[in-house]
Design an enzyme around this catalytic site. Structure first.
Site, PDB file in Angstrom:
ATOM      1  N   GLY A 141       0.821  -1.216   0.000  1.00  0.00           N
ATOM      2  CA  GLY A 141       0.000   0.000   0.000  1.00  0.00           C
ATOM      3  C   GLY A 141       0.850   1.259   0.000  1.00  0.00           C
ATOM      4  N   ARG A 164       1.079 -14.712   6.058  1.00  0.00           N
ATOM      5  CA  ARG A 164       1.193 -16.025   6.688  1.00  0.00           C
ATOM      6  C   ARG A 164       2.433 -16.017   7.574  1.00  0.00           C
ATOM      7  NH1 ARG A 164       2.428 -21.648   5.240  1.00  0.00           N
ATOM      8  NH2 ARG A 164       0.843 -22.882   6.318  1.00  0.00           N
ATOM      9  N   ASN A 177      -8.480 -13.167   6.204  1.00  0.00           N
ATOM     10  CA  ASN A 177      -8.440 -12.113   5.185  1.00  0.00           C
ATOM     11  C   ASN A 177      -9.817 -11.865   4.579  1.00  0.00           C
ATOM     12  OD1 ASN A 177      -5.816 -11.390   5.602  1.00  0.00           O
ATOM     13  ND2 ASN A 177      -4.973 -12.666   3.985  1.00  0.00           N
ATOM     14  N   ARG A 216       6.948 -10.290 -14.397  1.00  0.00           N
ATOM     15  CA  ARG A 216       8.017 -11.223 -14.002  1.00  0.00           C
ATOM     16  C   ARG A 216       8.444 -12.069 -15.208  1.00  0.00           C
ATOM     17  NH1 ARG A 216       5.319 -12.673  -8.194  1.00  0.00           N
ATOM     18  NH2 ARG A 216       6.518 -11.172  -7.017  1.00  0.00           N
ATOM     19  N   HIS A 267      -3.793 -16.502  -9.467  1.00  0.00           N
ATOM     20  CA  HIS A 267      -2.519 -15.985  -8.972  1.00  0.00           C
ATOM     21  C   HIS A 267      -1.906 -17.039  -8.048  1.00  0.00           C
ATOM     22  CE1 HIS A 267       0.461 -13.123  -7.893  1.00  0.00           C
ATOM     23  NE2 HIS A 267       0.045 -12.947  -6.666  1.00  0.00           N
TER      24      HIS A 267
HETATM   25  P1  NAD Z   1       1.851  -5.674   5.042  1.00  0.00           P
HETATM   26  O1  NAD Z   1       1.702  -6.559   6.231  1.00  0.00           O
HETATM   27  O2  NAD Z   1       3.102  -4.870   4.864  1.00  0.00           O
HETATM   28  O3  NAD Z   1       0.612  -4.624   5.025  1.00  0.00           O
HETATM   29  C1  NAD Z   1      -0.698  -5.003   5.299  1.00  0.00           C
HETATM   30  C2  NAD Z   1      -1.348  -3.823   6.008  1.00  0.00           C
HETATM   31  O4  NAD Z   1      -2.733  -4.122   6.182  1.00  0.00           O
HETATM   32  C3  NAD Z   1      -0.771  -3.564   7.410  1.00  0.00           C
HETATM   33  O5  NAD Z   1      -0.292  -2.235   7.498  1.00  0.00           O
HETATM   34  C4  NAD Z   1      -1.963  -3.804   8.333  1.00  0.00           C
HETATM   35  O6  NAD Z   1      -1.986  -2.927   9.464  1.00  0.00           O
HETATM   36  C5  NAD Z   1      -3.125  -3.509   7.386  1.00  0.00           C
HETATM   37  N1  NAD Z   1      -4.398  -4.058   7.854  1.00  0.00           N
HETATM   38  C6  NAD Z   1      -4.642  -5.273   8.427  1.00  0.00           C
HETATM   39  N2  NAD Z   1      -5.948  -5.376   8.723  1.00  0.00           N
HETATM   40  C7  NAD Z   1      -6.545  -4.226   8.308  1.00  0.00           C
HETATM   41  C8  NAD Z   1      -7.872  -3.760   8.330  1.00  0.00           C
HETATM   42  N3  NAD Z   1      -8.865  -4.485   8.837  1.00  0.00           N
HETATM   43  N4  NAD Z   1      -8.122  -2.533   7.839  1.00  0.00           N
HETATM   44  C9  NAD Z   1      -7.146  -1.770   7.313  1.00  0.00           C
HETATM   45  N5  NAD Z   1      -5.854  -2.167   7.270  1.00  0.00           N
HETATM   46  C10 NAD Z   1      -5.564  -3.381   7.760  1.00  0.00           C
HETATM   47  O7  NAD Z   1       1.592  -6.589   3.791  1.00  0.00           O
HETATM   48  P2  NAD Z   1       1.957  -6.265   2.258  1.00  0.00           P
HETATM   49  O8  NAD Z   1       3.266  -6.856   1.931  1.00  0.00           O
HETATM   50  O9  NAD Z   1       1.705  -4.823   2.004  1.00  0.00           O
HETATM   51  O10 NAD Z   1       0.853  -7.148   1.512  1.00  0.00           O
HETATM   52  C11 NAD Z   1      -0.506  -6.773   1.570  1.00  0.00           C
HETATM   53  C12 NAD Z   1      -1.381  -7.840   0.936  1.00  0.00           C
HETATM   54  O11 NAD Z   1      -1.090  -7.898  -0.459  1.00  0.00           O
HETATM   55  C13 NAD Z   1      -1.161  -9.265   1.465  1.00  0.00           C
HETATM   56  O12 NAD Z   1      -2.389  -9.942   1.505  1.00  0.00           O
HETATM   57  C14 NAD Z   1      -0.234  -9.872   0.428  1.00  0.00           C
HETATM   58  O13 NAD Z   1      -0.297 -11.277   0.426  1.00  0.00           O
HETATM   59  C15 NAD Z   1      -0.807  -9.258  -0.814  1.00  0.00           C
HETATM   60  N6  NAD Z   1       0.066  -9.243  -1.987  1.00  0.00           N
HETATM   61  C16 NAD Z   1      -0.537  -9.458  -3.185  1.00  0.00           C
HETATM   62  C17 NAD Z   1       0.201  -9.428  -4.353  1.00  0.00           C
HETATM   63  C18 NAD Z   1      -0.490  -9.608  -5.682  1.00  0.00           C
HETATM   64  O14 NAD Z   1       0.173  -9.687  -6.693  1.00  0.00           O
HETATM   65  N7  NAD Z   1      -1.795  -9.655  -5.735  1.00  0.00           N
HETATM   66  C19 NAD Z   1       1.586  -9.218  -4.290  1.00  0.00           C
HETATM   67  C20 NAD Z   1       2.169  -8.964  -3.044  1.00  0.00           C
HETATM   68  C21 NAD Z   1       1.402  -8.982  -1.882  1.00  0.00           C
END
Ligand code: NAD
Length: 314
Positions: free
Chosen positions: A15, A83, A102, A158, A182
């Site tokens: 984010g 995880r 999630n 990638r 994915h």
């Molecule tokens: P991260 O742990 O750095 O960030 C997740 C954020 O979500 C944290 O800041 C946490 O406080 C916040 N959060 C948790 N519950 C919440 C809620 N109820 N309301 C608002 N915020 C909340 O993780 P990340 O590395 O940024 O990854 C985020 C997500 O994206 C994960 O699910 C990860 O698996 C996914 N991801 C997807 C892809 C893709 O290609 N689709 C690639 C990378 C990561």
């Protein structure tokens, strides 16, 4: 003219990086929301100060108050729990537990999005991606044209990057696409891959290409095994590529997870296929002709997405 607004829910690695790139490309004013209000506020402030030095007038704000997302054209959902070991029990959650956790997070957020930004387009990034798109669709009540998952942009990036590195050519000259869910069973479409129109099979042997396909499928895991957590630069870049296509009505063809209603033979299932992204969200789903081998691989990918979707209990 007023700038568009993009809300990013979850101010973690993905984010925060999405917000950074949106700001650097002057694409929109940005609102960062996180359950950890301090994190969202702090990153917004930090980013705002960085942008002032760059001379852009983009506004960045953050917090945990969803009224801030009012008027957003796009809401990117990156919130989720990774995880990781429970510090009390020392155990990893099962896949089902993680999906349910999630589901709760993405479900609550989607309801808030429907309440505060009812005309927005949702881009889901949270994992497990295709299943979380189902959750966002269900809980927002939005049309499926306005609920899109980011995965194919990353997976394709990638795939193309590995090919470009192998051949030592500019990655922009590599054309190709990955289909499917994915996950490790995604389907890089080797038959349609080319370098400036030259079929890839003429430029590398089968074994090299097979290795690239395998590395692409496990691309996420490769980064986790190096860093201990998942990558975020490329996932964020893929997301911003989609956001730009929508905000600027570029009509880019981007492989994205979209709700299939019979296309490719799948019904009521989110999966990665090529789509045209424009101001209205998913403007068209493009159906490629697949041979038997490709369809069999796509079926296997669809089956693994379905297994996760079943856990949601819809
Ligand atoms: P991260 O742990 O750095 O960030 C997740 C954020 O979500 C944290 O800041 C946490 O406080 C916040 N959060 C948790 N519950 C919440 C809620 N109820 N309301 C608002 N915020 C909340 O993780 P990340 O590395 O940024 O990854 C985020 C997500 O994206 C994960 O699910 C990860 O698996 C996914 N991801 C997807 C892809 C893709 O290609 N689709 C690639 C990378 C990561």
């Amino acid at each position: 003219m007023a700038r568009n607004k993009v809300a990013v829910i979850g101010a973690g690695n993905v984010g925060g990086t999405v917000a950074q790139w949106l700001a650097m490309e002057h694409l929109a004013d940005i609102v960062l929301i996180d359950i950890n209000a301090g994190l969202a506020k702090g990153k917004a402030l930090d980013l705002m100060q960085a942008m002032l030095m760059q001379g852009t007038g983009v506004k960045v704000s953050g917090g945990d108050d969803y009224s801030m997302i009012e008027g957003a054209k796009i809401v990117v959902i990156t919130a989720g729990v990774p995880r990781k070991k429970d510090p009390k029990t020392g155990k990893f959650p099962s896949r089902d537990e993680l999906v349910k956790t999630n589901q709760g997070i993405v479900g609550e957020i989607s309801k808030k999005v429907a309440q505060y930004a009812p005309d927005s387009i949702i881009i889901v990034v949270s994992n497990p991606l295709d299943a979380m798109c189902h959750v966002a669709l269900q809980e927002s009540g939005f049309s499926s044209r306005r609920v899109i998952g980011q995965a194919g942009a990353l997976d394709t990036a990638r795939y193309k990057t590995f090919i470009a590195s192998e051949l030592n050519v500019n990655v922009h000259n590599v054309h190709g696409i990955t289909l499917g869910g994915h996950g490790d069973q995604m389907v890089p479409m080797t038959r349609q891959t080319s370098v400036s129109g030259i079929p890839i099979m003429e430029l590398m042997d089968k074994k090299t290409l097979d290795d690239i396909v395998e590395r692409t499928r496990k691309g996420g895991g490769e980064i986790v095994s190096l860093m201990g957590y998942s990558g975020y630069y490329a996932p964020a870049a893929g997301t911003v590529y989609m956001v730009a296509s929508i905000l600027n009505d570029l009509k880019r063809v981007v492989p994205s997870s979209v709700y299939l209603t019979g296309q490719y033979g799948y019904h009521r299932l989110y999966m990665g296929v090529p789509v045209v992204l424009g101001w209205n969200g998913v403007e068209r789903i493009i159906e490629m002709e697949l041979n038997e081998e490709e369809k069999t691989m796509l079926d296997a990918s669809a089956a693994s997405v379905k297994k996760v979707v079943e856990i949601l209990g819809f």
